[in-house]
Design an enzyme around this catalytic site. Structure first.
Site, PDB file in Angstrom:
ATOM      1  N   SER A  48       0.802  -1.220   0.000  1.00 24.81           N
ATOM      2  CA  SER A  48       0.000   0.000   0.000  1.00 24.81           C
ATOM      3  C   SER A  48       0.838   1.274   0.000  1.00 24.81           C
ATOM      4  O   SER A  48       0.440   2.278  -0.615  1.00 24.81           O
ATOM      5  CB  SER A  48      -0.970   0.003   1.179  1.00 24.81           C
ATOM      6  OG  SER A  48      -0.272  -0.035   2.416  1.00 24.81           O
ATOM      7  N   CYS A  78      -7.144  -6.446  -0.111  1.00 32.98           N
ATOM      8  CA  CYS A  78      -5.918  -6.372   0.697  1.00 32.98           C
ATOM      9  C   CYS A  78      -5.352  -4.950   0.692  1.00 32.98           C
ATOM     10  O   CYS A  78      -5.899  -4.066   1.343  1.00 32.98           O
ATOM     11  CB  CYS A  78      -4.908  -7.415   0.249  1.00 32.98           C
ATOM     12  SG  CYS A  78      -3.602  -7.700   1.471  1.00 32.98           S
ATOM     13  N   ARG A 107      -2.725  -1.885   8.924  1.00 31.16           N
ATOM     14  CA  ARG A 107      -1.854  -2.585   7.965  1.00 31.16           C
ATOM     15  C   ARG A 107      -1.205  -3.803   8.617  1.00 31.16           C
ATOM     16  O   ARG A 107      -0.861  -3.789   9.795  1.00 31.16           O
ATOM     17  CB  ARG A 107      -0.741  -1.661   7.458  1.00 31.16           C
ATOM     18  CG  ARG A 107      -1.192  -0.548   6.551  1.00 31.16           C
ATOM     19  CD  ARG A 107      -0.018   0.327   6.120  1.00 31.16           C
ATOM     20  NE  ARG A 107       0.849  -0.372   5.169  1.00 31.16           N
ATOM     21  CZ  ARG A 107       2.084  -0.752   5.438  1.00 31.16           C
ATOM     22  NH1 ARG A 107       2.615  -0.572   6.634  1.00 31.16           N
ATOM     23  NH2 ARG A 107       2.809  -1.341   4.506  1.00 31.16           N
ATOM     24  N   ILE A 136      -2.712 -12.544   2.906  1.00 31.46           N
ATOM     25  CA  ILE A 136      -1.266 -12.382   2.742  1.00 31.46           C
ATOM     26  C   ILE A 136      -0.876 -11.002   3.266  1.00 31.46           C
ATOM     27  O   ILE A 136      -1.211  -9.984   2.656  1.00 31.46           O
ATOM     28  CB  ILE A 136      -0.847 -12.527   1.265  1.00 31.46           C
ATOM     29  CG1 ILE A 136      -1.299 -13.877   0.698  1.00 31.46           C
ATOM     30  CG2 ILE A 136       0.664 -12.361   1.121  1.00 31.46           C
ATOM     31  CD1 ILE A 136      -1.093 -14.016  -0.798  1.00 31.46           C
ATOM     32  N   ARG A 137      -0.194 -10.963   4.405  1.00 33.68           N
ATOM     33  CA  ARG A 137       0.145  -9.683   5.049  1.00 33.68           C
ATOM     34  C   ARG A 137      -1.084  -8.788   5.079  1.00 33.68           C
ATOM     35  O   ARG A 137      -1.029  -7.592   4.753  1.00 33.68           O
ATOM     36  CB  ARG A 137       1.300  -8.993   4.315  1.00 33.68           C
ATOM     37  CG  ARG A 137       2.617  -9.719   4.404  1.00 33.68           C
ATOM     38  CD  ARG A 137       3.704  -9.003   3.612  1.00 33.68           C
ATOM     39  NE  ARG A 137       3.912  -7.660   4.096  1.00 33.68           N
ATOM     40  CZ  ARG A 137       4.506  -6.683   3.405  1.00 33.68           C
ATOM     41  NH1 ARG A 137       4.942  -6.924   2.175  1.00 33.68           N
ATOM     42  NH2 ARG A 137       4.678  -5.495   3.919  1.00 33.68           N
ATOM     43  N   HIS A 177      -7.692 -12.076  -0.739  1.00 29.51           N
ATOM     44  CA  HIS A 177      -7.398 -12.046  -2.177  1.00 29.51           C
ATOM     45  C   HIS A 177      -8.277 -13.042  -2.947  1.00 29.51           C
ATOM     46  O   HIS A 177      -7.819 -14.142  -3.256  1.00 29.51           O
ATOM     47  CB  HIS A 177      -5.939 -12.433  -2.429  1.00 29.51           C
ATOM     48  CG  HIS A 177      -4.927 -11.465  -1.929  1.00 29.51           C
ATOM     49  ND1 HIS A 177      -4.341 -10.510  -2.737  1.00 29.51           N
ATOM     50  CD2 HIS A 177      -4.374 -11.301  -0.704  1.00 29.51           C
ATOM     51  CE1 HIS A 177      -3.466  -9.806  -2.026  1.00 29.51           C
ATOM     52  NE2 HIS A 177      -3.467 -10.273  -0.793  1.00 29.51           N
ATOM     53  N   GLU A 179      -8.905 -13.000  -6.000  1.00 24.04           N
ATOM     54  CA  GLU A 179      -8.323 -13.176  -7.340  1.00 24.04           C
ATOM     55  C   GLU A 179      -7.317 -14.312  -7.393  1.00 24.04           C
ATOM     56  O   GLU A 179      -6.937 -14.742  -8.482  1.00 24.04           O
ATOM     57  CB  GLU A 179      -7.673 -11.863  -7.802  1.00 24.04           C
ATOM     58  CG  GLU A 179      -6.387 -11.479  -7.101  1.00 24.04           C
ATOM     59  CD  GLU A 179      -6.577 -10.822  -5.749  1.00 24.04           C
ATOM     60  OE1 GLU A 179      -5.567 -10.403  -5.156  1.00 24.04           O
ATOM     61  OE2 GLU A 179      -7.736 -10.733  -5.271  1.00 24.04           O
TER      62      GLU A 179
END
Length: 201
Positions: A48, A78, A107, A136-137, A177, A179
């Site tokens: 980000s 995300c 975050r 993921i994170r 996510h 996708e």
């Protein structure tokens, strides 16, 4: 229907593919003139702070903010969720966002890359059972404004109850996510949001 994917950084190709499989014309957006040609926008996962800096560099920060204010549908996954938040915790002091959804997002809330995980998440308004969500994170949402609908929470484990999917008007965000899973239900939900928003815009 023309839906753009913000193509500054992150998993752009995967979103383009998921949108194409959802029967819309998907195209990358890197410049203000490309943004002007799309009806809606997807902000992908990635990093980000990098995305924020590149949005400024490519002259997209203010144009995206204006399109959001004018009612353009946007979906963020995300890092895209972070970019849509009005308040970001644990970000860099100079980090900018598109200021779309009235929420406070933290975050890397679930931990670092090695702490990435998969978990079932039920999403309000999406049929077919729980979504196999990949984190993921990932961020989570710590607080939402009165106009924000919480659509999904972590169902079990140490982080049970954490908010990971929200919607405010024409804006949708998930901490995970879709996708990366091959499950197109979130993208199809967003495409339907775009269709419903079209007469009003």
């Amino acid at each position: 229907m023309n839906i753009g994917v913000l193509a500054l950084q992150g998993d752009v190709r995967e979103h383009l593919s998921a949108l194409a499989e959802s029967d819309v014309l998907a195209r990358p957006v890197r410049r203000p003139e490309e943004l002007a040609e799309v009806e809606a926008l997807v902000i992908p996962g990635g990093e980000s702070t990098t995305m924020s800096n590149l949005a400024i560099t490519f002259g997209l920060l203010d144009p995206v903010r204006k399109r959001i204010a004018d009612g353009m549908p946007v979906y963020g996954s995300c890092a895209g969720m972070i970019m849509l938040a009005t308040t970001v915790l644990d970000g860099r002091p100079d980090q900018e966002s598109f200021q779309g959804i009235e929420m406070t997002v933290r975050r890397n809330a679930f931990g670092r890359q090695v702490d990435s995980f998969e978990a079932p998440v039920g999403i309000e308004g999406i049929e077919g059972g729980e979504f196999h969500a990949v984190f993921i994170r990932a961020p989570w949402v710590e607080q939402v404004g009165p106009d924000v609908r919480v659509l999904g929470r972590v169902a079990s484990g140490d982080d049970a109850g954490r908010i990971v999917a929200v919607r405010q008007g024409n804006l949708l965000a998930t901490a995970f996510h879709p996708e990366l899973t091959g499950d197109l239900r979130v993208h199809r939900y967003f495409v339907e949001m775009v269709r419903q928003a079209a007469p009003a815009r």
